[in-house]
Design a protein around this motif. Structure first.
Motif, PDB file in Angstrom:
ATOM      1  N   SER A 148       1.009  -1.328   0.019  1.00  0.00           N
ATOM      2  CA  SER A 148       0.215   0.315  -0.123  1.00  0.00           C
ATOM      3  C   SER A 148       1.148   0.961  -0.172  1.00  0.00           C
ATOM      4  O   SER A 148       1.726   1.249   0.284  1.00  0.00           O
ATOM      5  CB  SER A 148      -0.730  -0.096   1.229  1.00  0.00           C
ATOM      6  N   PRO A 149       0.396   2.639  -0.364  1.00  0.00           N
ATOM      7  CA  PRO A 149       0.853   3.906  -0.626  1.00  0.00           C
ATOM      8  C   PRO A 149       0.891   4.604   1.068  1.00  0.00           C
ATOM      9  O   PRO A 149      -0.219   3.701   2.011  1.00  0.00           O
ATOM     10  CB  PRO A 149       0.176   4.283  -1.913  1.00  0.00           C
ATOM     11  N   ASN A 151       0.010   7.232   1.182  1.00  0.00           N
ATOM     12  CA  ASN A 151      -1.290   8.628   1.285  1.00  0.00           C
ATOM     13  C   ASN A 151      -2.734   8.646   1.641  1.00  0.00           C
ATOM     14  O   ASN A 151      -3.743   9.098   2.409  1.00  0.00           O
ATOM     15  CB  ASN A 151      -1.601   9.132   0.002  1.00  0.00           C
ATOM     16  N   PRO A 175       3.089  -1.978   4.436  1.00  0.00           N
ATOM     17  CA  PRO A 175       2.244  -0.771   4.064  1.00  0.00           C
ATOM     18  C   PRO A 175       3.737   0.144   3.648  1.00  0.00           C
ATOM     19  O   PRO A 175       5.025  -0.269   3.696  1.00  0.00           O
ATOM     20  CB  PRO A 175       1.939  -0.485   5.620  1.00  0.00           C
ATOM     21  N   SER A 176       3.116   1.134   3.447  1.00  0.00           N
ATOM     22  CA  SER A 176       4.184   2.391   2.853  1.00  0.00           C
ATOM     23  C   SER A 176       5.783   3.112   4.392  1.00  0.00           C
ATOM     24  O   SER A 176       4.568   2.750   5.221  1.00  0.00           O
ATOM     25  CB  SER A 176       3.201   3.408   2.673  1.00  0.00           C
ATOM     26  N   ASP A 206      11.166  -2.205   1.886  1.00  0.00           N
ATOM     27  CA  ASP A 206      10.680  -1.059   0.769  1.00  0.00           C
ATOM     28  C   ASP A 206      11.033  -2.341  -0.197  1.00  0.00           C
ATOM     29  O   ASP A 206      10.722  -3.293  -0.203  1.00  0.00           O
ATOM     30  CB  ASP A 206      12.081  -0.125   0.880  1.00  0.00           C
ATOM     31  N   VAL A 210       9.266  -5.666  -0.960  1.00  0.00           N
ATOM     32  CA  VAL A 210       7.719  -5.599  -1.903  1.00  0.00           C
ATOM     33  C   VAL A 210       8.767  -7.040  -3.240  1.00  0.00           C
ATOM     34  O   VAL A 210       8.159  -8.141  -3.669  1.00  0.00           O
ATOM     35  CB  VAL A 210       8.390  -4.776  -2.438  1.00  0.00           C
ATOM     36  N   PHE A 224      -1.822  -4.795  -5.304  1.00  0.00           N
ATOM     37  CA  PHE A 224      -0.934  -3.304  -5.100  1.00  0.00           C
ATOM     38  C   PHE A 224      -1.880  -1.636  -5.217  1.00  0.00           C
ATOM     39  O   PHE A 224      -2.861  -1.369  -6.270  1.00  0.00           O
ATOM     40  CB  PHE A 224      -0.149  -3.301  -5.910  1.00  0.00           C
ATOM     41  N   VAL A 225      -1.538  -0.762  -4.443  1.00  0.00           N
ATOM     42  CA  VAL A 225      -1.817   0.570  -5.077  1.00  0.00           C
ATOM     43  C   VAL A 225      -0.293   1.489  -4.687  1.00  0.00           C
ATOM     44  O   VAL A 225       0.151   0.959  -2.933  1.00  0.00           O
ATOM     45  CB  VAL A 225      -2.474   1.318  -3.574  1.00  0.00           C
ATOM     46  N   LEU A 248      -3.081  -0.779  -8.416  1.00  0.00           N
ATOM     47  CA  LEU A 248      -3.342  -0.001  -9.197  1.00  0.00           C
ATOM     48  C   LEU A 248      -2.368   1.594  -9.099  1.00  0.00           C
ATOM     49  O   LEU A 248      -1.865   1.515  -8.280  1.00  0.00           O
ATOM     50  CB  LEU A 248      -4.877   0.320  -7.617  1.00  0.00           C
ATOM     51  N   GLY A 250      -1.394   5.963 -10.699  1.00  0.00           N
ATOM     52  CA  GLY A 250      -1.540   6.907 -10.177  1.00  0.00           C
ATOM     53  C   GLY A 250      -2.618   7.151 -10.960  1.00  0.00           C
ATOM     54  O   GLY A 250      -3.481   6.423 -11.869  1.00  0.00           O
ATOM     55  N   CYS A 282      -4.904   9.896  -4.568  1.00  0.00           N
ATOM     56  CA  CYS A 282      -5.329   9.655  -5.920  1.00  0.00           C
ATOM     57  C   CYS A 282      -6.427   9.731  -7.154  1.00  0.00           C
ATOM     58  O   CYS A 282      -6.698   9.874  -8.030  1.00  0.00           O
ATOM     59  CB  CYS A 282      -4.920   7.974  -5.756  1.00  0.00           C
ATOM     60  N   SER A 455      -3.914   3.913 -14.738  1.00  0.00           N
ATOM     61  CA  SER A 455      -3.843   3.873 -13.431  1.00  0.00           C
ATOM     62  C   SER A 455      -4.832   2.582 -12.773  1.00  0.00           C
ATOM     63  O   SER A 455      -4.945   2.342 -12.045  1.00  0.00           O
ATOM     64  CB  SER A 455      -5.332   4.721 -13.279  1.00  0.00           C
TER      65      SER A 455
HETATM   66  P1  NAD Z   1       4.633   5.090  -4.361  1.00  0.00           P
HETATM   67  O1  NAD Z   1       4.451   3.898  -5.962  1.00  0.00           O
HETATM   68  O2  NAD Z   1       6.140   5.606  -4.199  1.00  0.00           O
HETATM   69  O3  NAD Z   1       4.938   3.035  -3.469  1.00  0.00           O
HETATM   70  C1  NAD Z   1       4.112   2.653  -3.186  1.00  0.00           C
HETATM   71  C2  NAD Z   1       4.113   1.350  -3.124  1.00  0.00           C
HETATM   72  O4  NAD Z   1       4.618   0.435  -3.239  1.00  0.00           O
HETATM   73  C3  NAD Z   1       5.058   1.303  -1.424  1.00  0.00           C
HETATM   74  O5  NAD Z   1       4.485   0.151  -0.278  1.00  0.00           O
HETATM   75  C4  NAD Z   1       6.079   1.560  -0.947  1.00  0.00           C
HETATM   76  O6  NAD Z   1       7.455   0.910  -0.296  1.00  0.00           O
HETATM   77  C5  NAD Z   1       6.760   0.617  -2.539  1.00  0.00           C
HETATM   78  N1  NAD Z   1       7.685   0.897  -3.340  1.00  0.00           N
HETATM   79  C6  NAD Z   1       8.194   2.102  -3.842  1.00  0.00           C
HETATM   80  N2  NAD Z   1       9.109   1.437  -4.297  1.00  0.00           N
HETATM   81  C7  NAD Z   1       9.123   0.424  -5.319  1.00  0.00           C
HETATM   82  C8  NAD Z   1       9.870   0.072  -6.494  1.00  0.00           C
HETATM   83  N3  NAD Z   1      10.843   0.591  -6.792  1.00  0.00           N
HETATM   84  N4  NAD Z   1       9.645  -1.377  -5.735  1.00  0.00           N
HETATM   85  C9  NAD Z   1       8.807  -2.044  -4.975  1.00  0.00           C
HETATM   86  N5  NAD Z   1       7.912  -1.082  -4.391  1.00  0.00           N
HETATM   87  C10 NAD Z   1       8.612   0.022  -3.766  1.00  0.00           C
HETATM   88  O7  NAD Z   1       3.484   5.522  -3.981  1.00  0.00           O
HETATM   89  P2  NAD Z   1       3.223   6.170  -2.432  1.00  0.00           P
HETATM   90  O8  NAD Z   1       4.105   7.516  -3.549  1.00  0.00           O
HETATM   91  O9  NAD Z   1       3.605   5.681  -1.227  1.00  0.00           O
HETATM   92  O10 NAD Z   1       1.850   7.004  -3.109  1.00  0.00           O
HETATM   93  C11 NAD Z   1       1.320   7.989  -4.297  1.00  0.00           C
HETATM   94  C12 NAD Z   1       0.528   7.236  -5.053  1.00  0.00           C
HETATM   95  O11 NAD Z   1       0.283   6.458  -5.033  1.00  0.00           O
HETATM   96  C13 NAD Z   1       0.551   8.112  -6.293  1.00  0.00           C
HETATM   97  O12 NAD Z   1       0.807   7.926  -7.172  1.00  0.00           O
HETATM   98  C14 NAD Z   1      -0.731   8.293  -6.570  1.00  0.00           C
HETATM   99  O13 NAD Z   1      -1.604   8.414  -7.188  1.00  0.00           O
HETATM  100  C15 NAD Z   1      -1.128   6.767  -6.192  1.00  0.00           C
HETATM  101  N6  NAD Z   1      -2.201   5.805  -5.747  1.00  0.00           N
HETATM  102  C16 NAD Z   1      -3.328   5.546  -6.287  1.00  0.00           C
HETATM  103  C17 NAD Z   1      -4.473   4.635  -5.755  1.00  0.00           C
HETATM  104  C18 NAD Z   1      -5.351   4.191  -6.423  1.00  0.00           C
HETATM  105  O14 NAD Z   1      -6.867   3.895  -6.777  1.00  0.00           O
HETATM  106  N7  NAD Z   1      -5.115   4.373  -8.071  1.00  0.00           N
HETATM  107  C19 NAD Z   1      -4.671   5.352  -4.235  1.00  0.00           C
HETATM  108  C20 NAD Z   1      -3.374   5.701  -3.325  1.00  0.00           C
HETATM  109  C21 NAD Z   1      -2.701   6.267  -4.341  1.00  0.00           C
END
Ligand code: NAD
Length: 497
Positions: A148-149, A151, A175-176, A206, A210, A224-225, A248, A250, A282, A455
């Motif tokens: 999860s992300p 936000n 989680p993030s 990190d 993942v 995944f989000v 899911l 960006g 998002c 997206s």
């Molecule tokens: P992110 O992609 O940086 O991270 C998301 C998850 O992926 C985290 O758990 C992180 O640890 C992991 N991650 C990061 N880099 C990675 C890599 N190189 N390899 C494997 N895993 C990795 O996203 P964020 O900054 O935490 O969240 C914001 C983003 O999420 C925005 O783009 C937003 O639009 C998107 N988002 C989308 C939705 C949706 O429903 N479509 C909902 C919420 C957030």
């Protein structure tokens, strides 16, 4: 000494083996509040092994018992959501009312999951052939991974794990690492509700953690989000390792305002949806597409409303909190100079904001650009901050074409008093979630959440009927109980008679 946040494995905190950590900030002060452990592949193996061991017992637990635990979890979460909201505000920065809103939308999915006995029922056809019945079962997958992300540290995990668990799966949530404490809090609450140890586990980490989940042979599915590049990578990697994947990504969400719209309603909506949660949603509106001749009036109304927004520490009753990290704040702020260079009007510059909070917080005030070019990075990039762009178009058709040319297709909205125009828009727009005079059209839990194009990778949306289908595997049984009249050898392909 700074606190270290452990994993949650097998119903208790677990330090595992990796000692790598990352800082977790309070974005309103800029101070490091704690460090979070970052799991190694071996730590992920250990968590998956615990989940795999817990799965058969949970799968075979009666529906009635599983539902009792889900009900208890719902009650506890509802009673104690204030505690969780404080964790969200302290680590994410969003204001308390917004944190409570996030939890309420997550609770909605827990409540939907309470219908699992009905929602996961199979179908039965009697006598499809003489003496033969066919029926379907929906069975859990096994161990599922959720990533999860930052936000929505509570709501996004809640989009998935209540359904996964209620359906009989075991879960490993990653989680993030930016705001990880909510996950442990929810895991502890689930244990308190009576969930057997090992059914719901949290592994912090990190990329290393993942990647270990994506390729693990005992993980059956990944939800995944996150951002689009990572979502694409997750989808490709986990699919290549034979997993069911929903990823899911960006967004860049447009709000089309037709000349007949109620401009006060539209301005309220643009401000709420553009700057709520500091634009780190998002489904935030990041582009207002104003169909002339109303742009001047709409920009004036939005600007006036922005001047009343109070930015500050989320605990102090402000409207908007800080951004998640200093680096992210600086990146978002860098678009302000870029907008000017690319010829946009910087109507409101968020760098000049007065803040009700400590100077060292990761602040950026609401920012408004007018006359943004579609060639500018300001338009093309997902900025993910409190930045709203105005694009002026001459007609509905021009606005629609602009929205449909976007590589993203998460959410969009139209503001109009013309039902025919709204109906045409819902039919023609190439976006997965559409609002009509509603700026953030996040579907309720009984429907499903997910965008189109970049997206969402994979075709499985989150929660609703799609969520039930994702976390269960259908089995079709064709059954015949011995009847002496049906004996004999017949090597032909089975047919109905
Ligand atoms: P992110 O992609 O940086 O991270 C998301 C998850 O992926 C985290 O758990 C992180 O640890 C992991 N991650 C990061 N880099 C990675 C890599 N190189 N390899 C494997 N895993 C990795 O996203 P964020 O900054 O935490 O969240 C914001 C983003 O999420 C925005 O783009 C937003 O639009 C998107 N988002 C989308 C939705 C949706 O429903 N479509 C909902 C919420 C957030």
């Amino acid at each position: 000494m700074t606190i270290v946040l452990n994993h949650w494995i097998g119903g208790a905190e677990s330090a595992a083996t990796s000692t790598r950590t990352a800082p977790v900030y309070n974005p309103a002060t800029g101070a490091v509040a704690k460090n979070v452990l970052l799991a190694s592949a071996a730590d992920v193996d250990a968590a998956v092994a615990v989940a795999s061991a817990a799965f058969p017992g949970w799968r075979d637990t009666s529906q009635a018992r599983r539902q009792t635990i889900m009900f208890a979890f719902r009650e506890l979460l509802n009673e104690r959501k204030g505690e969780l909201a404080n964790i969200l505000t302290a680590e994410h920065g969003k204001v308390t009312s917004d944190a409570l809103g996030e939890i309420t939308r997550g609770l909605e999915v827990v409540e939907f999951a309470l219908g699992m006995p009905h929602l996961s029922k199979g179908e039965y056809s009697e006598n499809v052939s003489t003496g033969v019945d066919v029926y379907t079962l929906r069975q859990p997958l096994g161990v599922v991974g959720i990533i999860s992300p930052f936000n929505f540290p509570a709501m996004v995990p809640l989009w998935f794990f209540p359904l996964a668990v209620a359906a009989g799966n075991a879960v490993v949530l990653k989680p993030s690492e930016k705001d990880p404490s909510a996950a442990n809090w929810m895991a502890a609450l689930f244990t308190e509700a009576g969930l057997p140890d090992g059914v719901f586990n949290v592994v912090h980490g990190d990329k290393e953690a993942v990647d270990a989940l994506l390729v693990h042979p005992d993980v059956q599915a990944i939800s995944f989000v996150g951002s689009t590049p990572i979502a694409r990578y997750i989808y490709e990697t986990a699919s290549a390792h034979g997993k069911r994947v929903q990823a899911l990504g960006g967004a860049k969400n447009h709000m089309l305002v037709l000349p007949d719209a109620d401009l006060d309603l539209a301005a309220d909506a643009a401000v709420n949806a553009g700057f709520g949660s500091a634009g780190e949603r998002c489904m935030a509106i990041s582009v207002v597409v104003a169909v002339e001749p109303v742009a001047d009036e709409l920009v004036a109304k939005i600007t006036e409303r922005m001047s009343g927004l109070r930015v500050g520490d989320g605990m102090r009753g402000c409207d908007m909190g800080p951004l998640i990290t200093e680096a992210h704040r600086d990146k978002v702020a860098s678009y302000i100079d870029l907008a000017a260079t690319d010829g946009a009007d910087v109507v409101v510059d968020g760098r000049n904001v007065d803040v009700d909070g400590e100077a060292s917080g990761f602040w950026l005030g609401p920012t408004l650009f007018d006359r943004v070019s579609v060639e500018s990075k300001v338009y093309m990039d997902e900025i993910f901050g409190p930045v709203l762009s105005i694009i002026r178009v001459a007609s509905y058709a021009e606005g629609l074409a602009l929205i449909n040319a976007s590589p993203y297709g998460n959410g969009t909205a139209i503001f109009t008093n013309d039902g025919g125009a709204a109906r045409r828009f819902q039919n023609e727009v190439q976006v997965g979630m559409v609002g009509i005079n509603v700026p953030i059209p996040v579907p309720v839990a009984s429907h499903s959440f997910g965008g189109w194009k970049n997206s969402l990778f994979g075709d499985a949306k989150a929660y609703g009927a799609a969520g039930i289908a994702f976390f269960t595997r259908e089995k079709a049984v064709t059954s015949r109980w011995l009847d002496p009249s049906h004996g004999g050898i017949n090597l032909g392909f089975p047919q109905h008679d």
